[in-house]
Design a protein around this motif. Structure first.
Motif, PDB file in Angstrom:
ATOM      1  N   ASN A 255      -5.509  -5.437   5.880  1.00  0.00           N
ATOM      2  CA  ASN A 255      -5.844  -5.088   4.496  1.00  0.00           C
ATOM      3  C   ASN A 255      -7.174  -4.349   4.423  1.00  0.00           C
ATOM      4  OD1 ASN A 255      -3.513  -6.295   3.572  1.00  0.00           O
ATOM      5  ND2 ASN A 255      -4.501  -8.252   3.110  1.00  0.00           N
ATOM      6  N   ARG A 256      -8.134  -4.756   5.278  1.00  0.00           N
ATOM      7  CA  ARG A 256      -9.434  -4.089   5.292  1.00  0.00           C
ATOM      8  C   ARG A 256      -9.293  -2.643   5.742  1.00  0.00           C
ATOM      9  NH1 ARG A 256     -11.622  -7.300   8.556  1.00  0.00           N
ATOM     10  NH2 ARG A 256     -12.214  -8.861   7.003  1.00  0.00           N
ATOM     11  N   MET A 258      -6.547  -0.780   5.498  1.00  0.00           N
ATOM     12  CA  MET A 258      -5.860  -0.049   4.427  1.00  0.00           C
ATOM     13  C   MET A 258      -6.808   0.224   3.256  1.00  0.00           C
ATOM     14  SD  MET A 258      -2.926   0.611   5.538  1.00  0.00           S
ATOM     15  CE  MET A 258      -2.334   1.306   3.995  1.00  0.00           C
ATOM     16  N   LYS A 259      -7.721  -0.707   2.997  1.00  0.00           N
ATOM     17  CA  LYS A 259      -8.688  -0.519   1.917  1.00  0.00           C
ATOM     18  C   LYS A 259      -9.611   0.655   2.216  1.00  0.00           C
ATOM     19  CE  LYS A 259     -12.317  -2.994  -0.603  1.00  0.00           C
ATOM     20  NZ  LYS A 259     -13.047  -4.282  -0.721  1.00  0.00           N
ATOM     21  N   PHE A 261      -8.947   3.283   4.186  1.00  0.00           N
ATOM     22  CA  PHE A 261      -8.202   4.540   4.055  1.00  0.00           C
ATOM     23  C   PHE A 261      -7.957   4.884   2.584  1.00  0.00           C
ATOM     24  CE2 PHE A 261      -6.811   3.766   8.517  1.00  0.00           C
ATOM     25  CZ  PHE A 261      -7.234   4.966   9.043  1.00  0.00           C
ATOM     26  N   THR A 262      -7.633   3.871   1.797  1.00  0.00           N
ATOM     27  CA  THR A 262      -7.393   4.117   0.365  1.00  0.00           C
ATOM     28  C   THR A 262      -8.663   4.598  -0.328  1.00  0.00           C
ATOM     29  OG1 THR A 262      -5.703   2.394   0.350  1.00  0.00           O
ATOM     30  CG2 THR A 262      -6.599   3.065  -1.776  1.00  0.00           C
ATOM     31  N   PHE A 263      -9.811   3.981   0.014  1.00  0.00           N
ATOM     32  CA  PHE A 263     -11.069   4.369  -0.613  1.00  0.00           C
ATOM     33  C   PHE A 263     -11.451   5.799  -0.247  1.00  0.00           C
ATOM     34  CE2 PHE A 263     -15.771   4.465  -0.294  1.00  0.00           C
ATOM     35  CZ  PHE A 263     -16.040   4.387  -1.648  1.00  0.00           C
ATOM     36  N   SER A 265      -9.416   8.176   0.538  1.00  0.00           N
ATOM     37  CA  SER A 265      -8.500   9.055  -0.189  1.00  0.00           C
ATOM     38  C   SER A 265      -8.940   9.232  -1.634  1.00  0.00           C
ATOM     39  CB  SER A 265      -7.082   8.495  -0.141  1.00  0.00           C
ATOM     40  OG  SER A 265      -6.619   8.402   1.189  1.00  0.00           O
ATOM     41  N   LEU A 266      -9.372   8.146  -2.273  1.00  0.00           N
ATOM     42  CA  LEU A 266      -9.822   8.226  -3.665  1.00  0.00           C
ATOM     43  C   LEU A 266     -11.110   9.043  -3.797  1.00  0.00           C
ATOM     44  CD1 LEU A 266      -9.127   4.576  -4.884  1.00  0.00           C
ATOM     45  CD2 LEU A 266      -7.897   6.657  -5.541  1.00  0.00           C
ATOM     46  N   MET A 269     -10.227  12.734  -3.420  1.00  0.00           N
ATOM     47  CA  MET A 269      -9.232  13.285  -4.330  1.00  0.00           C
ATOM     48  C   MET A 269      -9.830  14.268  -5.339  1.00  0.00           C
ATOM     49  SD  MET A 269      -6.466  11.234  -6.653  1.00  0.00           S
ATOM     50  CE  MET A 269      -5.897  10.356  -5.202  1.00  0.00           C
TER      51      MET A 269
END
Length: 317
Positions: A255-256, A258-259, A261-263, A265-266, A269
């Protein structure tokens, strides 16, 4: 191979061929140990005892009717003896026949508990008056060896627990190691419970009722087995808890990741949107200014920094 332990004078001798049955009185025989016997050895034993010797297939069956049976003059009991083999546990089936005061055992492999007992019989013959005494000593030694295996499992569980606390090598392989130790714990528990059931059935048998003193010894062994079951249950529950903990740690790590990578990406963006907008092949504001790209780049950096500050204040990082 056959080994016949019989009393001779004040000591106990050992015969190693079935032909010696003819010269040994039945009242002197204490124990007949069959290890992967030949057909002649098995038939000679059956003729000497006046009863059938169980086959290996019968010894390996799990039905209760096959694990323990009783006739008018004999008790037939089957159980498994554990032996560590690397990370796993091997189970060697052993058949016991108590015919009168003679113990007969049938097995396929050499076992440590049998070797220890055979040496003790010849060193201290006065302790073994009949086959019941040998059977009790054999089961008692086997329970002691099972206790050693449970202790090993408990120590390995403690080492695993330390690795979890130190977060050392917490990965899928570590989870598989815990699962293998759980399998070993379940195998030990199944084996110990099988012995508990076998001894309980023997204590209820008609043949055992003729020897009241035997029940006292078997009762003590049952108490030891009960204590052993409690220890192995605790070890299994501990391993189950550790398994859940490791799964939780692995999930948190994933989860860390993925967090992160998600951050990322945001954050990128808005900058990506601005870059895509000015990458279109149309007339756009400031397109004719030679150094306009510096301002656009500065805008992209400002947007990324603003997103960083926003997430930081919201405690989302």
């Amino acid at each position: 191979m056959i080994r016949i332990f019989y009393r001779s004078g004040t000591g106990i001798n050992v015969a190693q061929t079935e032909t010696e049955f003819a010269s040994i009185g039945k009242e002197n025989v204490l124990w007949i140990d069959l290890v992967s016997p030949t057909g002649d050895e098995k038939r000679a034993t059956e003729d000497f005892l006046g009863t059938e010797v169980q086959s290996r297939a019968t010894a390996e069956e799990i039905e209760s009717s096959s694990r323990f049976t009783e006739s008018d003059n004999a008790i037939f009991a089957n159980t498994n003896f554990l032996s560590p083999a690397g990370d796993e546990m091997l189970m060697d089936p052993v058949s016991f026949i108590l015919s009168g005061t003679i113990l007969t055992t049938l097995r396929e492999n050499r076992l440590r508990s049998f070797d220890i007992l055979q040496n003790k019989i010849q060193a201290l013959p006065k302790l073994f008056a009949d086959g019941f005494a040998i059977f009790i000593e054999l089961i008692d030694k086997r329970v002691d060896l099972d206790a050693d295996i449970v202790e090993i499992i408990s120590k390995e569980a403690s080492l695993f627990s330390k690795r979890i606390n130190q977060q050392e090598d917490i990965n899928e392989q570590f989870l598989l190691d815990i699962n293998q130790l759980q399998e070993n714990a379940m195998t030990v528990r199944e084996n110990v419970v099988d012995k508990q059931r076998t001894i309980s059935n023997i204590m209820k048998s008609k043949l055992c009722a003729e020897y009241p003193s035997i029940k006292d010894d078997l009762t003590i062994i049952l108490q030891d087995i009960g204590s052993l079951i409690n220890h192995i249950n605790f070890a299994f529950e501990r391993l189950e808890f550790m398994q859940d903990t490791v799964v939780g740690i692995i999930n948190l790590d994933q989860n860390r990741i993925m967090k992160i990578f998600t951050f990322i990406s945001l954050l990128l963006m808005p900058a990506t949107l601005i870059a895509s907008f000015y990458g279109m092949n149309v007339e756009l504001p400031f397109a004719d200014i030679p150094l306009a790209w510096i301002g656009i780049l500065a805008l992209m950096v400002a947007v990324v920094a603003g997103a960083w500050v926003f997430f930081k204040r919201k405690k989302m990082l």
